[in-house]
Design an enzyme around this catalytic site. Sequence first.
Site, PDB file in Angstrom:
ATOM      1  CE  LYS A   7      -3.731  -0.694   2.414  1.00  0.00           C
ATOM      2  NZ  LYS A   7      -4.394  -0.957   3.701  1.00  0.00           N
ATOM      3  CB  CYS A  62       7.383 -39.359  -6.506  1.00  0.00           C
ATOM      4  SG  CYS A  62       8.247 -40.539  -5.456  1.00  0.00           S
ATOM      5  NE  ARG A  76       6.142 -47.067  -3.633  1.00  0.00           N
ATOM      6  CZ  ARG A  76       5.637 -46.280  -2.691  1.00  0.00           C
ATOM      7  NH1 ARG A  76       6.327 -45.251  -2.247  1.00  0.00           N
ATOM      8  NH2 ARG A  76       4.430 -46.505  -2.222  1.00  0.00           N
ATOM      9  N   GLY A 115      -8.434  -7.443   4.987  1.00  0.00           N
ATOM     10  CA  GLY A 115      -9.232  -7.577   6.206  1.00  0.00           C
ATOM     11  C   GLY A 115      -8.546  -8.317   7.330  1.00  0.00           C
ATOM     12  CB  SER A 157      11.938 -41.022  -7.578  1.00  0.00           C
ATOM     13  OG  SER A 157      10.820 -40.204  -7.355  1.00  0.00           O
ATOM     14  CD  GLU A 176      10.865 -44.097   0.254  1.00  0.00           C
ATOM     15  OE1 GLU A 176       9.857 -43.400   0.414  1.00  0.00           O
ATOM     16  OE2 GLU A 176      10.823 -45.250  -0.191  1.00  0.00           O
ATOM     17  N   GLY A 205      11.616 -39.444  -2.294  1.00  0.00           N
ATOM     18  CA  GLY A 205      10.357 -39.685  -1.580  1.00  0.00           C
ATOM     19  C   GLY A 205      10.355 -38.779  -0.363  1.00  0.00           C
ATOM     20  NE  ARG A 210      -6.402  -4.406  -2.488  1.00  0.00           N
ATOM     21  CZ  ARG A 210      -6.910  -4.470  -1.271  1.00  0.00           C
ATOM     22  NH1 ARG A 210      -6.150  -4.328  -0.230  1.00  0.00           N
ATOM     23  NH2 ARG A 210      -8.187  -4.680  -1.089  1.00  0.00           N
ATOM     24  CG  HIS A 259     -14.341 -10.402   5.057  1.00  0.00           C
ATOM     25  ND1 HIS A 259     -14.626 -11.708   5.392  1.00  0.00           N
ATOM     26  CD2 HIS A 259     -13.030 -10.225   5.306  1.00  0.00           C
ATOM     27  CE1 HIS A 259     -13.523 -12.275   5.842  1.00  0.00           C
ATOM     28  NE2 HIS A 259     -12.546 -11.400   5.825  1.00  0.00           N
ATOM     29  CE1 TYR A 270       9.834 -37.897 -11.580  1.00  0.00           C
ATOM     30  CE2 TYR A 270      11.768 -38.299 -12.956  1.00  0.00           C
ATOM     31  CZ  TYR A 270      10.880 -38.712 -11.967  1.00  0.00           C
ATOM     32  OH  TYR A 270      11.037 -39.924 -11.362  1.00  0.00           O
ATOM     33  NE  ARG A 310      -6.669   2.854   4.657  1.00  0.00           N
ATOM     34  CZ  ARG A 310      -7.558   2.753   3.675  1.00  0.00           C
ATOM     35  NH1 ARG A 310      -8.467   1.817   3.708  1.00  0.00           N
ATOM     36  NH2 ARG A 310      -7.497   3.564   2.663  1.00  0.00           N
ATOM     37  CG  MET A 332      -2.887  -7.454   9.803  1.00  0.00           C
ATOM     38  SD  MET A 332      -1.211  -7.066   9.422  1.00  0.00           S
ATOM     39  CE  MET A 332      -1.296  -6.668   7.724  1.00  0.00           C
ATOM     40  CG  ASN A 378       5.194 -38.021   0.989  1.00  0.00           C
ATOM     41  OD1 ASN A 378       5.222 -36.812   0.849  1.00  0.00           O
ATOM     42  ND2 ASN A 378       4.486 -38.820   0.200  1.00  0.00           N
ATOM     43  CG  ASP A 379       8.578 -42.832   3.822  1.00  0.00           C
ATOM     44  OD1 ASP A 379       8.092 -42.889   4.960  1.00  0.00           O
ATOM     45  OD2 ASP A 379       8.170 -43.506   2.868  1.00  0.00           O
TER      46      ASP A 379
HETATM   47  C1  PEP Z   1       7.443 -40.709  -0.177  1.00  0.00           C
HETATM   48  O1  PEP Z   1       7.820 -41.277   0.824  1.00  0.00           O
HETATM   49  O2  PEP Z   1       7.661 -39.506  -0.402  1.00  0.00           O
HETATM   50  C2  PEP Z   1       6.664 -41.431  -1.184  1.00  0.00           C
HETATM   51  C3  PEP Z   1       6.319 -40.837  -2.305  1.00  0.00           C
HETATM   52  O3  PEP Z   1       6.242 -42.667  -0.871  1.00  0.00           O
HETATM   53  P1  PEP Z   1       5.025 -43.009   0.094  1.00  0.00           P
HETATM   54  O4  PEP Z   1       4.296 -41.734   0.349  1.00  0.00           O
HETATM   55  O5  PEP Z   1       4.221 -44.009  -0.621  1.00  0.00           O
HETATM   56  O6  PEP Z   1       5.723 -43.543   1.293  1.00  0.00           O
HETATM   57 MG    MG Z   2       7.846 -43.449   0.884  1.00  0.00          MG
END
Ligand code: PEP
Ligand code: MG
Length: 876
Positions: free
Chosen positions: A24, A832, A618, A103, A765, A746, A767, A338, A456, A852, A94, A105, A769-770
């Site tokens: 702003k 992945c 996999r 909205g 790849s 992973e 992983g 804005r 809002h 990728y 403001r 703050m 998540n793990d």
């Molecule tokens: C991961 O661990 O990132 C993964 C893609 O495998 P999963 O979620 O199946 O454990």
């Molecule tokens: Mg995994």
Amino acid sequence: MESKKYVYLFNEIDATMRNLVGGKGANLGEMTKLGLPIPQGFTISTEACTKFYVDGKTISDSVIEEIDLAMQRTEEITGKKFGDIENPLLVSVRSGARVSMPGMMDTILNLGLNDEAVLGLAKLTNNERFAYDSYRRFIQMFSDVALGLEKRDFEDILDDIKESRNVKLDTELTAEDLKEVVAKYKELFRKEMGKEFPQSPKEQLINAVRAVFDSWDNPRANVYRRLNDIPGNWGTAVNVQAMVFGNMGNDCGTGVAFTRDPATGENKIFGEYLINAQGEDVVAGIRTPLPIAKLEEDMPEVYKEFMEIANKLESHYRDMQDMEFTIQQGKLYFLQTRNGKRTAQAALKIAVELVEEGILSKEEAIMKVEPKKLDTLLHPTFDPQGLKEATPIAKGLAASPGAACGKIYFTALDAKAHSDSGEKVVLVRLETSPEDIEGMAAAVGILTVRGGMTSHAAVVARGMGTCCVAGCGEIAVSEKNKTFTVGGVTYNEGDYISIDGSTGKVYGAAIKTVSPEISGYFGTFMSWADEIRSLKVRANADTPKDAAQAVEFGAEGIGLCRTEHMFFEEDRIAAVREMIVSKTLEQRKVALEKILPMQRQDFIGIYEAMEYRPVTIRFLDPPLHEFLPSIDEDIKDLAEQMSITYDELKATIDSLHEFNPMMGHRGCRLAISYPEIAEMQTRAVIEAAIQVNKEKGFNIVPEIMIPLVGEVKELKYVKDIVVSTADALIKESGVDLKYMVGTMIEIPRAALTADEIAKEAEFFSFGTNDLTQMTFGFSRDDAGKFLADYYDKKVYEFDPFQKIDQTGVGQLVKIASKLGRETRPDLKLGICGEHGGDPSSVEFCHNVGLNYVSCSPFRVPIARLAAAQAQVTNKR
Ligand code: PEP
Ligand code: MG
């Protein structure tokens, strides 16, 4: 030593200072430079906000001094004086962060009024009523925002006086009535605070600045930041701006407008205004405003000037603008501009048209759309047949497009709770306020009774991409009873309704929804993103149907096919369970024989859907707790299927119990114990590829991926099984089939020994998540239970399972990429984990040099755009 500057007059600010003075502030400076009619003032920087928190929530003396000085300069510029009885300067205070947080703050208007200045204002404007109306608004706002007194208590006083005068509207109260309101407000203040309402404008100002800084850390701002990836350490600036008044009579007004339609993107001015009103009346949705076109009739000269400035602003910023303006006694002022928030549809149309109009390059255009926004376009709309058969029960404003069908709830809290337990929820409110943010984020749709297109609810819903019907006055909501009534029918909490944010129609029943497709502006826009990006985008897909959907959304391959997910269906899971609980090789082989044809058939379907695109499959990675039967009924059925007794099977299941299944006997560990599993899966993968290549003439090159590897010998062991099985099958078939074997990274140890692992792996790849769960050392299944405390206590700002933790987990990704490529320069690298569809994580992957990202089909377009944006921001 020169000390740091924390306060800037608008005429000292330019567009490059956005991070320092907020969006702003930067725009006010820029507009001042353009010579536009801007009420003048100054900005207290975001650094002052950061300093405020560092200094233990106090505004330092040096900052206060700078504020005083800037105030004096503003007095000189405006020719008015703060707190003066003759010609008082009033200001608005403001917030204004780097990116707009509508909205979230606090704002205070009319600051500087006291018992003397109100007389000055009355004299100056020759309008006593107006002066006292401003004063009572200020007392209420200041008490509520700066000091935390209950707004409701002030409203009650106003309502009582209206009732006693037998009037309905605030505007019907006389000056004398308003004087009484002011007196009562001050009395309330005295009672609550144990002191008089502050008469020193300076004291008012410092309190207000403190309140804005404080509001940066209020709960709703924190939630908004988490939803929008805004770091907590940015801080907010504070803008102090001379007030102009839209409520001095019928030659006054105030409004908000967009240079293009924020819902559809149509290149036509869009906005609304109220005669004789102050800004808050428009935004709060208390009075229903008039369309901007009406201004042309009411005040043609003002309208002409307004349009000239609006066009100038759009050309200057090369983007659709959202502007606030006020007309004071026939003179037009712009209070702010804005880049306007807009729906995803509008964003795409505007971006494409700005390129066609020659205003933006394709690179610039793709930066204009927030990737996450595309999400709304990828989700269902109403099934046309279902819609034809449905009769609307009410109609409101089409405030944010899309279709939503869900159960109704009447408070943000209820909406959130029911959404958390898996229900689709439509939030129904009289009007929404910033406190409702979490409920709004959880809802698939929002329906409000009051408020216009810029209320809002409408603004926030459009920002979130959530379908919204606003201002639906036909329904009578009882927030107390948690019901609404329309046409004599009452709808209770938990009943299904459907709302259409593109038409404003509300239906009293569930309507089926259908999948969207990428075409028109969306298609053109995405084709530009694809031209620009270098990072490829694949999908995580486990079935032929998901694979087809992924291709539809532009996936360039499958980056993860979780083979255990192919068995979630009722009639298949039994075979997998049988395999898991088998005690002998013979038993296991019986189960694997049942699984083989199903897997092969699925792979054929997936290869066919993907045609020439790469497919990574996999091998089994079932955390045991997700697959073992736990219900008695299932155990009985399985025992029968395996011709063993219930007790025998129950004992096996008990013996398989793991305390921490996420770190248990899963992934490649299963294949090491039971090589026949890897053998069967190799057979399914290779036989399917041979068949499809033969029948369809495709050139499928399956990529076999071994999960949960932490040591190169684990990989080697499983790979040997894969290679010997595959090579024998290929030889036997006489077909020349290529295939690859790679692994997931992973487990932290795999990342740290990636040079070793790359000797055996043709691709990695990540992983994540793990990798996240194991790097942080908290379980994916359980972290949700305590992470909320981490956000509350500011230990973490975001969920590391959604957005990659670049400092920790990201380091491992970098190390593994580097080590892996040292061993094998052409090593293909992908990701992945869930992070593959998160825009900031995609940018990280681009920068690390992955080939990728792979994410769920519905996030593929988001990842494509994020990858293109990463390319523009960080050419590689
Ligand atoms: C991961 O661990 O990132 C993964 C893609 O495998 P999963 O979620 O199946 O454990
Ligand atoms: Mg995994």
